[in-house]
Enzyme design. Structure first.
Site, PDB file in Angstrom:
ATOM      1  N   CYS A 229       0.833  -1.214   0.000  1.00 41.96           N
ATOM      2  CA  CYS A 229       0.000   0.000   0.000  1.00 41.96           C
ATOM      3  C   CYS A 229       0.863   1.257   0.000  1.00 41.96           C
ATOM      4  O   CYS A 229       1.396   1.657   1.043  1.00 41.96           O
ATOM      5  CB  CYS A 229      -0.928  -0.021   1.211  1.00 41.96           C
ATOM      6  SG  CYS A 229      -1.985   1.438   1.284  1.00 41.96           S
TER       7      CYS A 229
ATOM      8  N   CYS B 268      -0.469   4.154   2.147  1.00 37.18           N
ATOM      9  CA  CYS B 268      -0.328   3.958   3.595  1.00 37.18           C
ATOM     10  C   CYS B 268       1.145   4.129   4.006  1.00 37.18           C
ATOM     11  O   CYS B 268       1.444   4.793   4.983  1.00 37.18           O
ATOM     12  CB  CYS B 268      -0.771   2.546   4.012  1.00 37.18           C
ATOM     13  SG  CYS B 268      -2.196   1.907   3.129  1.00 37.18           S
ATOM     14  N   ASP B 269       2.051   3.503   3.241  1.00 36.97           N
ATOM     15  CA  ASP B 269       3.437   3.394   3.706  1.00 36.97           C
ATOM     16  C   ASP B 269       4.440   4.260   2.941  1.00 36.97           C
ATOM     17  O   ASP B 269       5.592   4.383   3.372  1.00 36.97           O
ATOM     18  CB  ASP B 269       3.898   1.919   3.593  1.00 36.97           C
ATOM     19  CG  ASP B 269       3.039   1.004   4.447  1.00 36.97           C
ATOM     20  OD1 ASP B 269       2.489   1.496   5.444  1.00 36.97           O
ATOM     21  OD2 ASP B 269       2.915  -0.182   4.122  1.00 36.97           O
TER      22      ASP B 269
END
Ligand SMILES: Cc1cc2nc3c(=O)[nH]c(=O)nc-3n(C[C@H](O)[C@H](O)[C@H](O)COP(=O)(O)OP(=O)(O)OC[C@H]3O[C@@H](n4cnc5c(N)ncnc54)[C@H](O)[C@@H]3O)c2cc1C
Length: 307
Positions: free
Chosen positions: A134, A137-138
């Site tokens: 992701c 997200c990261d």
């Protein structure tokens, strides 16, 4: 007993929910969340009517639209994971992980798909230690670092474009010579000075100590094993349909997608329809999933009126 149970709150399920409300079908929409897969996308640029929208904002609009039309006709069961779908005497029974049971005359499966995991040595060991699925997200965790993206589809290139905002360099590794991604997205990535693309390369091992330090891959032209020094590896290697709960009930293709009649989204079982990425539909896109959901409701409406 509901007229219809819709499983899924992505574009297919939400479009179906909106149409079901307008057709006054007593409906339950049961889903883990509203938004679907592209909720993690920074910018969706092909959702018709909107030149650019983030996945999070699109999900908010989905919920707003459902709330505006649902009245007392469509009930939302958000935060519920369906674990089984069974045929009963006069319809179908849907059971959730939390132990709830819902009955419906008809069912529309719009449960989409999830990420396929990278099946190479080190991928499990280093998941969340440099290997991730992701970018939104990261991605910021890899600010100023060299990272790799594995996968040459739209998701791979979109991930690369997101990462270019933070990373020192992004290397996209693709096992074939041609890309599945849209040419416009490929060109956008190629044009960035910090972007590098390696084609015809097979990833074989994630290298690391405590965290990822690199990726070993085979150059399919020369047969040579090469190493790429990166601290982050973003895998975008395809999707797996969320269809386990219907296994043994409806007919699947070889990769667990539900076979449908593309004219009306009917499955092999009368009373069950399917739409979007959970089906053997050739192309997987938000607009197509929404269109499938609409098509299914048109057919379900006529079927319910007859039965
Ligand atoms: C990173 C990324 C970026 C993308 N970008 C684009 C883009 O720019 N443009 C585009 O057109 N497409 C894009 N796509 C593809 C697009 O997101 C999909 O084609 C689309 O979301 C499919 O919609 P769907 O409704 O069939 O399924 P999904 O979006 O997968 O939604 C499935 C829904 O079902 C729910 N669900 C799943 N299993 C269960 C269960 N057992 N019980 C209850 N609920 C369940 C989920 O919570 C979710 O709400 C992207 C995909 C990804 C991964």
């Amino acid at each position: 007993m509901h007229d219809l149970i819709i499983i899924g709150g992505g574009p297919a399920g939400v479009a179906a929910g909106v149409y079901a409300a307008r057709k006054r079908l007593k409906t339950l929409l049961v889903t883990e969340e509203i938004g679907g897969q592209s909720v993690v996308s920074d910018g969706i640029e092909n959702w018709i009517g909107s030149p650019k929208i983030s996945g999070v904002d699109l999900a908010k609009l989905f919920k707003t639209h459902l709330d505006a039309v649902k009245g007392d006709i469509v009930t939302l069961a958000i935060g519920e994971r369906v674990v089984s779908l069974e045929k009963g005497a006069d319809g179908f029974l849907v059971k959730t992980k939390a132990g709830k049971e819902f009955a419906g005359k008809a069912v529309l499966i719009a449960s989409g798909a999830g990420r396929r995991k990278l099946g190479i040595s080190g991928a499990d060991t280093f998941e969340n230690k440099g290997v991730t699925y992701c970018a939104s997200c990261d991605g910021p965790l890899f600010s100023g670092q060299d990272v790799a993206v594995i996968g040459g589809g739209n998701a791979g290139f979109e991930t690369a474009l997101q990462l270019l905002a933070y990373a020192k360099s992004v290397t996209l590794i693709h096992r074939h010579k041609d890309f599945k991604a849209d040419p416009i997205t490929v060109e956008k990535a190629r044009a960035h000075p910090n972007m590098r693309i390696i084609t015809h390369a097979e990833p074989i091992e994630i290298m690391g100590e405590q965290f990822v330090i690199g990726l070993k891959y085979s150059d399919k032209d020369s047969g040579e094993i090469k190493e790429l020094a990166v601290s982050g590896i973003f895998a975008e290697v395809g999707v797996i349909p969320n269809t386990e709960f219907a296994d043994g009930l409806v007919e699947f293709d070889a990769i667990q997608r539900i076979k449908v009649d593309p004219h009306n989204q009917r499955t092999s079982v009368e009373g069950i329809w399917a739409a979007g990425d959970a089906t053997d539909e050739l192309y997987h896109q938000n607009n197509i999933a929404a269109g499938d959901g609409v098509k299914a409701i048109e057919d379900i409406y006529l079927w319910i009126k007859k039965n």
